[in-house]
Motif scaffolding. Structure first.
Motif, short mmCIF file in Angstrom:
data_model
loop_
_atom_site.label_atom_id
_atom_site.label_comp_id
_atom_site.label_asym_id
_atom_site.label_seq_id
_atom_site.Cartn_x
_atom_site.Cartn_y
_atom_site.Cartn_z
N VAL A 74 -4.22 -11.55 24.32
CA VAL A 74 -6.16 -11.10 24.24
C VAL A 74 -6.31 -12.13 25.64
O VAL A 74 -6.87 -13.21 25.98
CB VAL A 74 -6.42 -11.86 23.58
CG1 VAL A 74 -7.94 -11.59 23.56
CG2 VAL A 74 -5.93 -10.99 22.15
N ILE A 80 -12.64 -9.62 24.56
CA ILE A 80 -13.10 -7.96 22.63
C ILE A 80 -14.25 -7.91 23.65
O ILE A 80 -15.53 -8.42 24.05
CB ILE A 80 -13.11 -8.91 21.96
CG1 ILE A 80 -12.49 -9.59 21.05
CG2 ILE A 80 -13.70 -8.00 21.13
CD1 ILE A 80 -12.63 -10.71 20.29
N LEU A 125 -13.26 -16.47 19.72
CA LEU A 125 -12.25 -16.02 19.14
C LEU A 125 -11.42 -17.18 18.13
O LEU A 125 -11.00 -18.36 18.31
CB LEU A 125 -11.27 -15.21 20.34
CG LEU A 125 -9.75 -15.01 19.92
CD1 LEU A 125 -9.69 -13.81 19.39
CD2 LEU A 125 -8.63 -14.85 20.91
N LYS A 170 -18.54 -5.54 27.68
CA LYS A 170 -17.03 -6.53 27.40
C LYS A 170 -17.38 -8.36 27.69
O LYS A 170 -18.63 -9.01 27.86
CB LYS A 170 -16.66 -6.27 28.39
CG LYS A 170 -15.24 -7.33 28.52
CD LYS A 170 -14.58 -6.45 30.63
CE LYS A 170 -13.68 -5.60 30.17
NZ LYS A 170 -12.94 -5.46 28.76
N TRP A 220 -12.97 -12.37 14.79
CA TRP A 220 -13.95 -13.33 15.88
C TRP A 220 -15.23 -13.44 15.62
O TRP A 220 -15.79 -12.22 14.28
CB TRP A 220 -14.12 -12.62 17.25
CG TRP A 220 -14.10 -10.23 16.87
CD1 TRP A 220 -13.57 -10.12 16.83
CD2 TRP A 220 -15.65 -10.34 16.47
NE1 TRP A 220 -14.07 -8.49 16.74
CE2 TRP A 220 -15.45 -8.90 15.86
CE3 TRP A 220 -16.91 -10.90 16.80
CZ2 TRP A 220 -16.55 -7.70 16.36
CZ3 TRP A 220 -18.04 -9.64 16.16
CH2 TRP A 220 -17.75 -8.02 16.31
N PHE A 236 -14.85 -2.58 17.28
CA PHE A 236 -15.03 -3.41 18.16
C PHE A 236 -13.89 -2.76 19.35
O PHE A 236 -12.53 -1.85 18.45
CB PHE A 236 -14.65 -4.51 18.12
CG PHE A 236 -13.71 -5.22 17.17
CD1 PHE A 236 -12.67 -5.63 17.30
CD2 PHE A 236 -13.82 -4.86 15.65
CE1 PHE A 236 -11.37 -5.54 16.64
CE2 PHE A 236 -12.26 -4.55 14.50
CZ PHE A 236 -11.98 -5.03 15.26
N ARG A 237 -13.11 -3.12 20.51
CA ARG A 237 -11.98 -3.29 21.11
C ARG A 237 -11.29 -4.84 21.38
O ARG A 237 -12.23 -5.18 21.85
CB ARG A 237 -12.00 -2.39 22.04
CG ARG A 237 -12.50 -0.78 22.34
CD ARG A 237 -12.72 -0.26 23.03
NE ARG A 237 -13.03 -1.16 24.36
CZ ARG A 237 -14.38 0.16 24.69
NH1 ARG A 237 -14.29 1.17 23.71
NH2 ARG A 237 -14.54 -0.18 26.04
N VAL A 238 -10.10 -4.89 21.24
CA VAL A 238 -9.24 -5.87 21.50
C VAL A 238 -8.99 -5.93 22.93
O VAL A 238 -8.25 -5.10 22.44
CB VAL A 238 -8.14 -6.60 20.61
CG1 VAL A 238 -7.87 -8.20 20.75
CG2 VAL A 238 -9.45 -7.58 19.51
#
Length: 761
Positions: free
Chosen positions: A446, A449, A466, A497, A513, A555-557
């Protein structure tokens, strides 16, 4: 307490009476189950069977949770294909967990549409008729790993029906969850009866022991003369020495030189204990591991330290956009301390003097260890590389379990947990704390996020962390993997971001998170269970987090998509004035399954890069003063290894002394004696190039030389020589130290002590 509904002959029944006819019996049954049975999170009557390579069948059964009994009336097939490990060499345990829930079951019923029965027309409407206590199944998977894999940990509030072991070929084994099975009164009675029988037998044996002790007390006067006991002890000591037995006799001391407890480093000796009694370094050079080209386009570097193959960022986990909004500063502000954990360490040692001998007498466990498997011996962890090639291993004695084994010269000492707590960073969080958990369905690195802000306040930076999750499924503020703070001036309405240090997430694990801010900001949410992989949480006291059942954050990981599967990077050369015979490196790293870090060296004057392994043609044998070093990272498009080149990433080049003096701790015999013996096995030994002289040191540091020293070459392993030194000591000597003196005529041909034993007679 039990109740019944009493109705007279001419009495009209009310709707409430009909409800009581159902609820009173169930309440009475709940009271009986809760008071007499009382199993918390247990199951009964379930059986798990294999239907095919992918399917298992769960039979009907009951689930008990305190006073409530849930029932499953039909069997169900469960497909475990999604939980199979990715690598053919791996296996994984999954747990079938039962959970109860209360649901309403609808049925069609006719309802009157008017109070006048003459004109009323009944209407059929679906309405809740039955309140059912049902059972659902949850799959909890462990971590895929080479056999034997570890079973997943079951929460105290859950009941596990069975553990199922799966591989890429399908279901391999089903183990019932007996720990969580509710025992019947018949079973409990049987166990109590068995205990009563054993208790009665224990009382009988105790009475017999008392009688025997009384008889022993009466025979005390018949104990043999102490001189005879002394002679027996002396004979047993000789037998122990001949048989090479462990340290059990009080006048017999044995050490395999694997740990330092037996040795004394304050008496003027110069030696090391590293899988043997080793010569000390005469020269060492410690330098930082550094790349030659930090601008190489084939690699990516975070904060000038974390090095991986070059990658592009792609979204791996997405929670859909919604219409909801959540103020992240409208709750009581909290203050808590978060702890960030760092990646694991690895220590690699390479060189001619680092080979580890086989030691049949001290390594008997090796006969039951597979090739490549790790095992414990003498308080340390080792890896078996199989039997050696000596002729002895072809004999009947060896094939019955007394074989010799080899360990490679390269020794990797690694903390296998992805994150350790040996180096942590604590930082304060002040403000409202909101978070979201999610499931990492595949291993990934990762990198950032993305959060969707619907409103940005005038003040208040935002810190995103995280983290791992607690056993209860909430964000764990004490297990932070990465964090970043974004200034309020950099925030904008829409997607923002939050980039942080690339972090490895394991497959099948849940993470989370959370953000902390004092600003009047607002995040987008979605509802209707649009995201099923986790839950939204709000923390109001810095410790406890409350989950939401109605909404999730949007959200986006984002994770790394690596551009190539293989990258070669060259490091600054290693040097040592006068030449080196071995290299040792310590650094932080991660190497998930399907990835490798391969080190190679090229000595000065050579044209070929040589992999750092256990090959016989050691490139350091010619004492090169300069060695080029490079690292090859091997991975996949989705996951790659990493090395962390901070100031603690070190490379140490070294060269041995030509002599050694090793001194043990003072060993107390338990009686006075005038005769002692030292037995030493020296490996990698040649009489033409080396010397070995066992001696003794008394408590006053007086050095005693041996009367005789007999050297015997091991016929099954000519590189090993056994030295037996016999000593005459002053009368009634109660203790002594072993003093081992050895020399070599070449720093590239250095022997080492395999083990040592001290016998007092």
């Amino acid at each position: 307490m039990s109740k019944i509904v009493k109705v007279g002959d001419s009495e009209y029944l009310d709707v409430q009476d009909y409800s009581r006819l159902a609820t009173y019996p169930r309440d009475a049954l709940d009271n009986v189950v809760g008071a007499a049975v009382g199993y918390p999170a247990h199951w009964s009557a379930f059986t798990i069977s294999q239907k095919s390579a992918q399917l298992i069948t769960v039979s009907p059964g009951l689930y008990l949770d305190g006073e409530i009994v849930y029932e499953r009336e039909d069997e169900e097939d469960i497909n475990l294909t999604l939980y199979f490990p990715l690598a053919e060499s791996d296996e994984k345990w999954v747990a079938i967990i039962a959970r109860g829930e209360t649901v309403d079951v609808n049925e069609n019923r006719a309802f009157e549409t008017s109070e006048d029965p003459e004109v009323s027309l009944p209407v059929s409407v679906s309405t809740p008729v039955i309140e059912a206590r049902k059972i659902t199944y949850v799959i909890q998977q462990g971590v895929g790993a080479p056999a034997p894999a570890i079973k997943p940990t079951i929460a105290e509030t859950d009941a596990c029906l069975a553990f199922v072991r799966v591989t890429t070929a399908g279901v391999q084994e089903i183990v019932p969850g007996e720990k969580w099975r509710a025992k019947t009164l018949h079973e409990v009675e049987g166990r109590v009866t068995s205990l009563e029988i054993q208790t009665a037998q224990l009382f009988e044996e105790t009475a017999s022991l008392r009688t025997d002790l009384a008889s022993v007390a009466a025979q005390i006067k018949n104990i043999p003369d102490p001189r005879l006991v002394e002679q027996i002890i002396r004979d047993v000591s000789w037998h122990n020495q001949a048989l090479n037995l462990p340290d059990e006799a009080r006048n017999y001391f044995f050490d395999q030189a694997l740990v330092k407890d037996f040795w004394d480093f304050t008496k003027g000796g110069y030696f090391r204990i590293t899988e043997g009694i080793r010569f000390q370094y005469v020269a060492q050079y410690d330098q930082t591991l550094r790349l030659l080209d930090y601008d190489d386009p084939k690699i990516s570097i975070w904060d000038d330290k974390l090095v991986m193959p070059a990658y592009d960022e792609v979204a791996r986990i997405t929670s859909a956009e919604g219409t909801g909004k959540k103020d992240v500063a409208n709750v009581v502000h909290t203050v808590t301390i978060a702890t960030q954990h760092t990646v694991a360490h690895e220590r690699v040692r390479y060189g001619e003097t680092i080979n580890v001998c086989e030691n049949t007498a001290g390594w008997g466990v090796l006969g039951n260890v597979r090739y490549g498997e790790t095992f414990q011996a003498n308080g340390e962890t080792w890896q078996s590389l199989g039997q050696d090639g000596s002729a002895w291993n072809q004999t009947a004695t060896a094939q019955n379990g007394h074989a010799g084994y080899n360990v490679a010269r390269v020794s990797y000492e690694t903390y296998y947990s992805t994150y350790t707590t040996y180096h942590t960073e604590e930082y304060g969080l002040s403000g409202a704390i909101h978070g979201q958990t999610f499931l990492s369905s595949q291993v990934m690195v990762v990198t950032s996020i993305d959060l969707n802000f619907t409103k940005v306040g005038d003040t208040g930076d935002v810190t995103l962390s995280l983290c791992k999750i607690t056993p209860s499924g909430t964000p764990d503020f004490k297990s932070v993997l990465a964090h970043v703070t974004k200034p309020v001036a950099s925030l904008a309405v829409g997607w923002n971001k939050f980039s942080f240090r690339p972090t490895l997430l394991d497959q099948g694990e849940r993470y989370g998170w959370f953000i902390s801010t004092t600003g009047n900001h607002q995040l987008m949410t979605n509802s209707g269970n649009a995201y099923t992989g986790g839950s939204l949480f709000i923390c109001s006291d810095g410790i406890w987090a409350q989950g939401s059942t109605t909404e999730d954050f949007t959200f986006r990981v984002n994770a790394a998509k690596f551009r190539t599967n293989r990258v070669v990077m060259q490091f600054e050369s290693l040097s040592l004035t006068g030449g080196m015979t071995e290299i040792e490196m310590i650094y932080k790293k991660w190497t998930p399954a399907a990835t490798r870090l391969v080190w190679e060296v090229k000595a000065q004057g050579d044209d070929e890069w040589v992999v750092m392994d256990d090959r016989e043609d050691n490139p350091l044998a010619n004492l090169p003063p300069l060695v080029q070093l490079r690292l090859t990272m091997i991975g996949t498009p989705d996951v790659a290894p990493m090395i962390y080149l901070d100031t603690y990433a070190r490379a140490v080049s070294g060269r041995m002394r030509l002599d050694m003096v090793a001194i043990s701790q003072l060993q107390t015999f338990g009686f006075g004696t005038d005769a002692a013996q030292v037995v030493v096995n020296m490996d990698a030994y040649s009489a033409a190039a080396h010397t070995c002289t066992p001696k003794l040191m008394l408590a006053d540091d007086t050095i005693v030389t041996a009367d005789t020293i007999v050297a015997t070459i091991d016929p099954m392993k000519p590189s090993r020589t056994k030295f037996v030194a016999n000593f005459t000591l002053p009368a009634d000597t109660p203790s002594a130290r072993v003093r081992l003196e050895a020399t070599t005529n070449s720093v590239i041909n250095v022997p080492f002590g395999q083990d040592v034993q001290l016998n007092a007679f």
